[in-house]
Write a protein that holds these residues in place. Sequence first.
Motif, short mmCIF file in Angstrom:
data_model
loop_
_atom_site.label_atom_id
_atom_site.label_comp_id
_atom_site.label_asym_id
_atom_site.label_seq_id
_atom_site.Cartn_x
_atom_site.Cartn_y
_atom_site.Cartn_z
N UNK A 9 0.59 -1.28 0.27
CA UNK A 9 -0.21 0.05 -0.18
C UNK A 9 0.74 1.11 -0.31
N UNK A 10 0.85 1.91 -1.10
CA UNK A 10 1.62 3.09 -1.32
C UNK A 10 2.12 4.35 0.04
N UNK A 11 0.40 3.99 0.58
CA UNK A 11 0.69 4.95 1.07
C UNK A 11 1.30 4.10 2.31
N UNK A 12 1.34 3.75 3.06
CA UNK A 12 1.82 2.91 4.36
C UNK A 12 3.54 3.14 3.78
N UNK A 13 4.37 2.67 3.03
CA UNK A 13 5.23 2.67 2.60
C UNK A 13 5.86 4.14 2.33
N UNK A 14 5.57 5.00 1.90
CA UNK A 14 5.78 6.32 1.97
C UNK A 14 5.72 6.68 3.23
N UNK A 15 4.57 6.75 4.68
CA UNK A 15 4.58 7.33 5.80
C UNK A 15 6.03 6.62 6.19
N UNK A 16 6.39 5.31 6.17
CA UNK A 16 7.09 4.54 6.47
C UNK A 16 8.44 5.18 6.37
N UNK A 17 8.47 5.50 5.08
CA UNK A 17 9.98 6.45 4.38
C UNK A 17 10.59 7.49 4.72
N UNK A 18 9.47 8.18 4.90
CA UNK A 18 9.07 9.43 5.68
C UNK A 18 10.35 10.44 4.08
N UNK A 19 9.84 10.76 3.21
CA UNK A 19 11.05 10.91 1.61
C UNK A 19 12.49 10.57 1.71
N UNK A 20 12.99 9.19 1.87
CA UNK A 20 13.57 8.55 1.78
C UNK A 20 13.64 7.77 0.19
N UNK A 21 14.25 8.24 -0.27
CA UNK A 21 14.47 7.62 -2.01
C UNK A 21 14.09 6.63 -1.76
N UNK A 22 13.61 5.31 -3.44
CA UNK A 22 12.99 4.30 -3.59
C UNK A 22 12.36 4.69 -4.44
N UNK A 23 12.49 2.94 -5.40
CA UNK A 23 11.57 3.09 -6.43
C UNK A 23 11.26 1.74 -6.05
N UNK A 24 9.53 1.63 -7.32
CA UNK A 24 8.75 0.11 -7.06
C UNK A 24 8.61 -0.44 -8.38
N UNK A 25 8.56 -1.25 -8.51
CA UNK A 25 7.98 -1.93 -9.55
C UNK A 25 7.14 -3.27 -9.39
N UNK A 26 6.14 -3.68 -9.99
CA UNK A 26 5.44 -4.95 -9.21
C UNK A 26 6.03 -6.01 -9.82
N UNK A 27 6.41 -7.03 -8.73
CA UNK A 27 6.54 -8.11 -8.55
C UNK A 27 6.09 -9.44 -8.24
N UNK A 28 6.93 -10.48 -8.45
CA UNK A 28 6.04 -12.01 -8.53
C UNK A 28 7.26 -12.77 -7.95
N UNK A 29 6.79 -13.25 -6.68
CA UNK A 29 7.98 -14.83 -6.13
C UNK A 29 7.54 -15.80 -6.07
N UNK A 30 8.17 -16.51 -7.35
CA UNK A 30 7.01 -17.77 -7.63
C UNK A 30 7.62 -18.93 -6.38
N UNK A 31 6.45 -19.86 -5.60
CA UNK A 31 7.10 -21.03 -5.24
C UNK A 31 6.79 -20.47 -3.64
#
Length: 373
Positions: A9-31
């Motif tokens: 949930x991006x609003x939660x991720x943004x709140x936790x990271x508080x302006x720190x730099x990061x990049x996101x993209x969808x992904x899948x973990x098999x198994x």
Amino acid sequence: MFFYGTLCHLPLLELVLAGEHYCTRPAMLPGHRVSWVKDQPFPTIEPDPSASAIGLLVEELGDTARARLDFYEGGFDYALKKVAVHPDGTAAPVTAQVYFPAPGLWTPGGPWSLDDWIAQWGEMTLEAAGEVMSYFGKISAQVVAERFPMIRTRAASRVRARASTTPTTVRADFGAGDIDVHASARPYAQFFTMEEQDLSFRRYSGEMSEVVNRAAFVGGDAVIVLPYDPIRDRVMLVEQFRMGPHIRGDPLPWTLEPIAGRIDAGETPESSARREAHEEAGLALDRLIALPHHYPSPGSNTEYFYTYIALCDLPDTAAGIGGAADEVEDIRSHVIPFARLMELVNSGEAACGPLVLCALWLALNRDGFRAGS
């Protein structure tokens, strides 16, 4: 890092990271399979060769960002493990770290749904995360985990408060826009907290006040329940040791009260009332009748009481000793005639505001309940 649950949930991720730099993209973990934790508002992950975990790959995280993520997750017995995840549209896997719970920590429930979680728990979780991350660099993640049930309770109270629709037919129609907060602090935080603000507020003249310092004790919303048997014309009171009278210096700090307790995050006031009646007195409630819900002490306390008369069966055997053992509760219940309750109110022995309110309301309305019984 790869996230499979609430941090997608991006609003939660943004709140936790508080302006720190990061990049996101969808992904899948098999198994791996992601499931709701049974009776909890978050997911767990476990190996399953026939499934794949859909989530979010978060890249370009710096040391502070990782430290903030470790703080948010670290007190709940999670460990980072390296896995190979597959970003959307990319054939080549990427090595990432995932927070895995300790084996056997949680019991999996049904399939996890991020959308369902956002609808039911998202707003409250953002409120709770705001308090959690305010402790970053001040206390340990383990201490936060110990306090987390009450952090969630306070967060749920703030969400309910924002949803309030009480009228303004006599009082001024002033709101949050008529308050300027210049500074805020939390000088005390344990089971309860104390919050302090430097603020100015709208005067009835229309001007803003000078900046003043004010503080409030922060608890959580609570339910108040007075059980009443209209056939026998009886009520149930509970008795227990209370810190408020004790700290005040009252020589008799055991008080007579209605059944009461905090509304846990995710509960409705009604479901909380029924749970507390069962925990404190082993009582099953029938109809709940809502009394005026209210702030008992708005000058210094955030607590808000959802107050009820509960119609139920109160035989002689209903009284006894109860309470939640894990909360070190020692609660004695009394089943007494309604007339005896009013004697206790008049003598001052029932020196508990919510009990007095319930007794006086019942005195005005009990004839109707008795006529219908």
